[in-house]
Every structure is written in C-alpha cells, then in structure tokens.
Design a protein around this motif. Sequence first.
Motif, PDB file in Angstrom:
ATOM      1  N   ARG A  46       5.765   1.056  -7.581  1.00  0.00           N
ATOM      2  CA  ARG A  46       5.030   0.578  -6.409  1.00  0.00           C
ATOM      3  C   ARG A  46       3.954   1.581  -6.062  1.00  0.00           C
ATOM      4  NH1 ARG A  46       9.791  -0.848  -2.297  1.00  0.00           N
ATOM      5  NH2 ARG A  46       8.034  -0.854  -0.892  1.00  0.00           N
ATOM      6  N   GLY A  47       2.959   1.118  -5.410  1.00  0.00           N
ATOM      7  CA  GLY A  47       1.860   1.990  -5.007  1.00  0.00           C
ATOM      8  C   GLY A  47       2.193   2.780  -3.757  1.00  0.00           C
ATOM      9  N   PHE A  48       1.253   3.599  -3.318  1.00  0.00           N
ATOM     10  CA  PHE A  48       1.461   4.477  -2.178  1.00  0.00           C
ATOM     11  C   PHE A  48       1.681   3.676  -0.902  1.00  0.00           C
ATOM     12  CE2 PHE A  48      -0.263   6.878   1.428  1.00  0.00           C
ATOM     13  CZ  PHE A  48       0.582   7.964   1.396  1.00  0.00           C
ATOM     14  N   TRP A  49       0.823   2.700  -0.605  1.00  0.00           N
ATOM     15  CA  TRP A  49       0.917   1.952   0.658  1.00  0.00           C
ATOM     16  C   TRP A  49       2.091   0.993   0.678  1.00  0.00           C
ATOM     17  CZ3 TRP A  49      -1.291   3.928   4.575  1.00  0.00           C
ATOM     18  CH2 TRP A  49      -2.459   4.662   4.424  1.00  0.00           C
ATOM     19  N   SER A  50       2.560   0.590  -0.503  1.00  0.00           N
ATOM     20  CA  SER A  50       3.682  -0.353  -0.528  1.00  0.00           C
ATOM     21  C   SER A  50       4.980   0.336  -0.116  1.00  0.00           C
ATOM     22  CB  SER A  50       3.824  -0.971  -1.920  1.00  0.00           C
ATOM     23  OG  SER A  50       4.167   0.030  -2.850  1.00  0.00           O
ATOM     24  N   ARG A  51       4.967   1.637  -0.033  1.00  0.00           N
ATOM     25  CA  ARG A  51       6.153   2.342   0.456  1.00  0.00           C
ATOM     26  C   ARG A  51       6.304   2.114   1.959  1.00  0.00           C
ATOM     27  NH1 ARG A  51       4.963   8.014  -2.585  1.00  0.00           N
ATOM     28  NH2 ARG A  51       5.171   7.211  -4.675  1.00  0.00           N
ATOM     29  N   PHE A  52       5.189   1.905   2.640  1.00  0.00           N
ATOM     30  CA  PHE A  52       5.204   1.754   4.093  1.00  0.00           C
ATOM     31  C   PHE A  52       5.117   0.294   4.506  1.00  0.00           C
ATOM     32  CE2 PHE A  52       3.216   5.822   3.057  1.00  0.00           C
ATOM     33  CZ  PHE A  52       4.138   6.666   3.617  1.00  0.00           C
ATOM     34  N   PHE A  53       4.446  -0.522   3.704  1.00  0.00           N
ATOM     35  CA  PHE A  53       4.271  -1.945   4.029  1.00  0.00           C
ATOM     36  C   PHE A  53       4.869  -2.769   2.924  1.00  0.00           C
ATOM     37  CE2 PHE A  53       0.653   0.355   5.852  1.00  0.00           C
ATOM     38  CZ  PHE A  53       0.845   0.065   7.194  1.00  0.00           C
ATOM     39  N   ARG A  54       5.734  -3.695   3.267  1.00  0.00           N
ATOM     40  CA  ARG A  54       6.371  -4.536   2.254  1.00  0.00           C
ATOM     41  C   ARG A  54       5.389  -5.636   1.841  1.00  0.00           C
ATOM     42  NH1 ARG A  54      11.891  -3.811   1.238  1.00  0.00           N
ATOM     43  NH2 ARG A  54      11.429  -5.543  -0.053  1.00  0.00           N
TER      44      ARG A  54
END
Length: 180
Positions: A169-177
Amino acid sequence: MKKLSVSELAKLYGYSRQAIYAHINKGNLSKGSDGLIDFVEALRVFGEPQKKETTVNQSQSINSQNLTEVDLLKRQVDILEKQLNQALLRENQSLERESFYQEQIEAMQRLLEAPKPQITQSGDHGSVQPEPATEAKEEVIAMPPKEPEVIENKRIPVPEHVEPEPEKRGFWSRFFRPYD
C-alpha cells in the motif's frame, strides 16, 4: 602487668563475651584506655581461673559442635535422599512418556504407510470413484500382514505454514482506507 582482650578473658574464665561486657557495663570490671583489661582486675572480679573447668567446658563445646555437625550432615543426607527419589520418579515418568510417544509415532507411521485407494474424478459430476482393483492388488491384499519395522530416530518432515505477503500500500493509504 598482663593485659587481656575481652575475648581472651572470656576464653580464660569460660564466660561469653557478652557476660564480660555486662560486668564492664555494670562497673564491676574496668577497661583501660587501650581497650584491654588488666589481669589483676579480672582476678579481683572473677578470682583465679580454673583450668579443669575450662577443659571440661571446651570438651563440652567441642562435643556439642560435633553433635550439631552430625545433625546437620544427617539432615543434608535426608534432603539428598529425597532429591534422589524425586529424580528417579521424574526419570521413570519421562521414560514412560517417551515409550508412549514412541508407540504413537509408530502407529502414525503405520497409518501413513497403509495402501490408499486411488481416486479418480469422472466428467463434470465431481463424483469420486475408486479405481477398479486389479489382480496384482488382490495378491498384495491376500498376503499376510508384515510385522512392523522398527525405525529409530526417523523424522517426519512437517510442512511449514507460510503467511501470504500482505498487499503493498502507498503512504496515504495507511491513513485513509481506499473505497472498495
């Protein structure tokens, strides 16, 4: 004049050091500035030392020390005997456990080595039918069962469970599903 320490005076008269200190604290016996007691002062308070009593006291103390050492050694022997009995019990239990597990292993190996019927799938039904028996197979079945072979220290490989690698997963997908 001869001067004695408290412990020397206690040995000479057969008293304990605490008894000598008690006489000093009461004022019956006085110590010099050097911390030693004059023999004349001890003679005044305690009188002449008796050699016979000191040897009797010494022999009694030696006998009591020997008895306490013997008692201590007897206790240690008892403790060691108990520990030995416990160790033997644990050893017997582990041997029983080992033989039980060895029997289990042999039973599992016999089950693994047993002949398995071959299964074939026919068409789209998904039905399972055993392969028709041939004459050679009948001969093998008709033979008397073999005695189980004794196999020592044969290890059966156990397949390892490998976890599937998680999806990257990318960086932002860690915070936003992401929307699925």
